[in-house]
Design an enzyme around this catalytic site. Structure first.
Site, PDB file in Angstrom:
ATOM      1  CG  ASN A   1      32.678  44.256  33.831  1.00 30.19           C
ATOM      2  OD1 ASN A   1      32.467  43.060  34.423  1.00 30.19           O
ATOM      3  ND2 ASN A   1      33.744  44.809  34.064  1.00 30.19           N
TER       4      ASN A   1
ATOM      5  NE  ARG B   1      31.323  48.161  36.605  1.00 30.58           N
ATOM      6  CZ  ARG B   1      32.827  47.943  36.757  1.00 30.58           C
ATOM      7  NH1 ARG B   1      33.459  47.630  35.636  1.00 30.58           N
ATOM      8  NH2 ARG B   1      33.514  47.844  37.905  1.00 30.58           N
TER       9      ARG B   1
ATOM     10  CG  ASP C   1      35.869  42.097  33.366  1.00 33.53           C
ATOM     11  OD1 ASP C   1      34.906  41.522  33.297  1.00 33.53           O
ATOM     12  OD2 ASP C   1      36.363  42.700  34.476  1.00 33.53           O
TER      13      ASP C   1
ATOM     14  CG  ASP D   1      41.245  44.318  37.793  1.00 27.87           C
ATOM     15  OD1 ASP D   1      40.137  44.849  37.444  1.00 27.87           O
ATOM     16  OD2 ASP D   1      41.256  43.193  37.851  1.00 27.87           O
TER      17      ASP D   1
ATOM     18  CB  CYS E   1      37.017  38.387  33.770  1.00 29.35           C
ATOM     19  SG  CYS E   1      36.446  39.252  35.136  1.00 29.35           S
TER      20      CYS E   1
ATOM     21  CG  ASP F   1      33.163  40.291  40.266  1.00 34.84           C
ATOM     22  OD1 ASP F   1      34.129  39.588  39.661  1.00 34.84           O
ATOM     23  OD2 ASP F   1      32.580  41.418  39.663  1.00 34.84           O
TER      24      ASP F   1
HETATM   25  C1  GLA Z   1      34.709  43.289  36.744  1.00 31.14           C
HETATM   26  C2  GLA Z   1      35.393  42.234  37.327  1.00 31.14           C
HETATM   27  C3  GLA Z   1      36.178  42.685  38.336  1.00 31.14           C
HETATM   28  C4  GLA Z   1      37.118  43.782  38.188  1.00 31.14           C
HETATM   29  C5  GLA Z   1      36.029  44.773  37.862  1.00 31.14           C
HETATM   30  C6  GLA Z   1      37.043  46.039  37.358  1.00 31.14           C
HETATM   31  O1  GLA Z   1      33.524  43.502  37.848  1.00 31.14           O
HETATM   32  O2  GLA Z   1      34.691  40.895  37.499  1.00 31.14           O
HETATM   33  O3  GLA Z   1      37.225  41.260  38.715  1.00 31.14           O
HETATM   34  O4  GLA Z   1      37.941  43.441  37.025  1.00 31.14           O
HETATM   35  O5  GLA Z   1      35.497  44.616  36.581  1.00 31.14           O
HETATM   36  O6  GLA Z   1      36.169  47.016  36.924  1.00 31.14           O
END
Ligand code: GLA
Length: 756
Positions: free
Chosen positions: A500, A463, A498, A386, A546, A568
């Site tokens: 975020n 973030r 991802d 990750d 994601c 998450d």
């Molecule tokens: C997001 C994803 C998590 C993880 C974090 C890493 O929150 O949903 O599963 O990968 O980022 O920073």
């Protein structure tokens, strides 16, 4: 693209000339062979007919009929959407619906696609401002054509060279229609699209409808909401630049008061778009219910130049007479058989390990190698690294954008880790967040102009990161380039992609101000085109969508990604509700679910390892726990559960799901059953929140079995009542039911039925 290909085929059948030529009936019969699909599917037919006398189009597929008519004003009007009708039933010609001088027929007639003009007060499908200031758009039928199980209807403004091609594609197996509209500017100048939908679904007139939809936020996605459809409008939407979790682009409407999830009429639909979107559910002045879906109109505009075309996202719509359960099974079939990569046979999801919850950003070669050894012993098939492996990434303050391997953490690159994984029979997956940048990164220092921004205004961080403007050609090239290089240089089987944060200050200063809002479209189109191009160049690579959990789950992204991450929140009890909501719209075959440590970080709730496994085994199983802290008993239990999962994986990921007891409304129980496509296996998961006052667990009545076939039962977790026979007929398991011996708090059981 698709429209362009078919354009030559669009034969102009000017209405009168069609009738003159005596065109009576155009019939296209698409027979989809069962063998081409899967053993569950029966041979289904889809047909599209046009009756030139009544000017009625009729589409029939699976258990659904959908009927449209051209009325006397040349508008395209919905005549019927529901249970399949006998072919012998004929529909009379469409007629405008009028009400009073205050309600012009354009507003009260249930149209399939209507421009804003001529006195329209309900939600328009298309609103345009022309360079001379005119904002009136009146679309009338121009021509149509048929191509297999696709119907194209061309509409044109009464004066201007503005054409809209409506495309309908019938899915023979499910009866789900896929709609989109392509707007074509054949005028000499640019015009501005201010609102655009893929189309409108009109339900039979009624006042007793109930709307279901999905809401949420980070760590609490896919909550199922219900409300009566009342006069007025409900808007489901995202203004966030991407799909978002606040609402998910899915709806289902049934009759209020229907309590059996396996019974009754349900009309449902979903939008395939990962940018800002809206679906409006409106009960109009004549108690007609319309559902219009497409681009979010807030802050929207798109400049369409002379000669250009604009195709909307797909809006899928279906009907089930088997209640909300039947509606979700149709969605699951559509996704598996027609949407996910490699359909109609998408690959089953491997069991994966991911160390995010165990290590967070502290990934390095030694640590990952140690975890890999432990994971391999459990029967894990894919090992995913990750966040934290790249640039100066030590926490979430720096590094996004700098997609090179951090040499302090991985002095020899990724190869030693990947080689070791291969020697342990696992493939390798890697986390990336391609559309983002931290201001503390080399990329941002070099290209501060690459992010969404309004010059001179603050750049709000989420973030600690900013959003790269993927609509820019140079940003698109950079993102594709680094991903392509990463995949060329390393043996990577899987990307966890991802995303975020949401958008803020969505400016695009590099283009003329009038075109800046094109970003709402061009960003998402470039996102899709990168995914498509990567998949084409690296066909072995699988991808997960994601977005800080489940903020980018929709039928658009699912065309390019093999799986999605719903949340998450990995608390196995909370997950029962999240997964329950998820499966209303999306298949468990694409739903990743990790087993993580207890107590969870989310609620500090303690749950047994078995409970956590069973919760995750209802989807695509992953392990996200810190294996360094596991006891030998944990390893033994996990090994057993993973082996069990492999026995039921195909059923869970591809089968027909029945929600026997839904965890909604604080239910004390949750029970799901899935029957495999070939009908040979059924698997049931049962969970108890807490028992009260000596009441036994409710009897479980199975569904979807063959009444006359004999099935043997085997519990692989928890206990069945002592008087449960070892085998019995499908009728017995469905009518007499099964007693599960569950008492206490957070208890679980799971069993399989095998057909003899
Ligand atoms: C997001 C994803 C998590 C993880 C974090 C890493 O929150 O949903 O599963 O990968 O980022 O920073």
């Amino acid at each position: 693209m698709m429209i362009e290909k078919n354009k030559e085929k669009i034969v102009s059948l000017g209405l009168r000339s069609a009738i003159r030529k005596g065109v009576q009936l155009l019939v296209i019969l698409a027979v989809v062979s069962a063998c081409a699909r899967n053993s569950r599917a029966q041979t289904q037919t889809a047909s599209i007919d046009f009756d030139a006398t009544t000017r009625v189009f009729r589409m029939d597929a699976a258990k659904v009929s959908y009927v449209l008519g051209l009325n006397e004003a040349g508008e395209l009007q919905t005549l019927y959407w529901g249970k399949r009708l006998p072919k012998s039933d004929r529909f009379s010609a469409a007629k405008q619906t009028g009400a009073s001088a205050f309600e012009m027929p354009v507003s009260t007639t249930p149209q399939e696609f209507v421009g804003w003009g001529g006195g329209l007060f309900v939600e328009p499908d298309l609103k345009i401002t022309f360079p001379d200031g005119n904002r009136d758009l009146v679309l009338k039928y121009a021509s149509h054509s048929l191509d297999g199980n696709r119907l194209f209807i061309v509409m044109k403004d009464i004066q201007l060279e503005v054409y809209v091609t409506l495309e309908y594609e019938l899915d023979a197996e499910t009866g789900i229609l896929r709609r989109s509209a392509t707007i074509e500017n054949r005028t000499k100048e640019s015009f501005t699209i201010e609102q655009v939908a893929s189309g409108t679904w009109n339900l039979p007139r009624g006042t007793d409808y109930r709307l279901r939809y999905l809401t949420g936020r980070w760590a609490a996605e896919f909550n199922v909401q219900q409300q009566l459809v009342r006069p007025g409008k409900t808007v489901l939407e995202s203004r966030r630049g991407t799909t978002g979790a606040q609402n998910n682009p899915w709806f289902a409407i049934d009759r209020a008061g229907e309590n059996d999830p396996e019974h009754g009429d349900v009309w449902f639909g979903a939008l395939g778009w990962s940018g800002s979107w809206q679906i409006t559910v409106e009960q109009d002045q004549l108690q007609q219910v319309r559902v219009t879906g497409g681009m979010n109109a807030f802050d929207f505009s798109y400049v369409l130049k002379s000669g250009e075309r604009f195709q909307t996202p797909y809006f899928y719509g279906g009907y089930s007479e088997e209640g909300i359960g039947g509606a979700s099974r149709l969605m699951h079939s559509l996704e598996v058989d027609s949407i996910l990569p490699h359909h109609p046979k998408p690959k089953l999801r491997p069991v994966l390990y991911n160390s995010w919850e165990a290590t967070a950003f502290d990934v390095d070669e030694a640590g990952q190698l140690a975890l890999a050894d432990k994971a391999a012993n459990l029967g894990i098939e894919r090992f995913v690294m990750d966040d934290g492996w790249f640039g100066e990434r030590k926490n979430d303050h720096a590094g996004l954008g700098d997609w090179w391997v951090n040499r302090q953490k991985f002095p020899h690159g990724l190869k030693p880790l990947i080689d070791k994984l291969h020697s342990l029979n696992m493939d390798f997956g890697l986390w990336v967040e391609p559309e983002m940048v931290n201001p503390d990164s080399e990329l941002y220092r070099k290209h501060p102009d690459w992010v969404l921004n309004f010059p001179g205004r603050p750049r709000t961080e989420g973030r600690n990161q900013l959003v790269l403007n993927l609509a820019r050609p140079d940003v698109r090239a950079y993102v594709f380039g680094f991903l392509d290089k990463l995949l060329n240089e390393n043996d990577i089987a899987f990307l966890k992609w991802d995303y975020n944060r949401n958008w803020s200050e969505p400016g695009w200063p590099a283009v003329p101000p009038a075109e800046e809002k094109n970003v709402y479209v061009d960003f998402t189109r470039n996102f899709y085109s990168i995914l498509a191009e990567l998949r084409q160049k690296h066909p072995q690579v699988e991808i997960e969508s994601c977005s800080g959990g489940g903020s980018r789950v929709d039928l658009g992204v699912m065309q390019y990604t093999d799986e999605v991450w719903p949340s998450d929140n990995t608390d196995a009890f909370d997950r029962l509700s999240i997964q329950n909501g998820f499966t209303y719209a999306y298949t468990p075959g694409a739903m990743m679910a990790w087993v993580t440590d207890s107590p969870t970080w989310v609620n500090q709730r303690s749950l047994s390892l078995e409970y956590r496994f069973l919760s995750s085994m209802q989807g695509s199983l992953g392990i996200g726990a810190n294996l360094n802290k596991w006891t030998p008993e944990d390893f033994a239990k996990a090994k057993q559960m993973i082996a069990e999962y492999k026995q039921i994986r195909e059923t869970v990921q591809r089968g027909a799901l029945y929600r026997l007891i839904s965890p909604e409304q604080n239910s004390e129980q949750s029970v799901t059953e899935t029957v495999s496509r070939d009908g040979r296996q059924a698997v049931t998961f049962a969970f108890l929140h807490s028992s009260h006052e000596f009441y036994p667990f409710p009897r479980v009545f199975l569904r979807g079995l063959q009444p006359d076939a004999v099935y043997s039962i085997k519990a692989f977790a928890g206990r069945l009542a002592e008087d449960t026979p070892a085998q019995a007929s499908g009728a017995y398991w469905m009518q007499r039911g099964i007693d599960v011996d569950l008492r206490g708090d957070f208890q679980d059981a799971a069993f399989t039925l095998a057909r003899q």
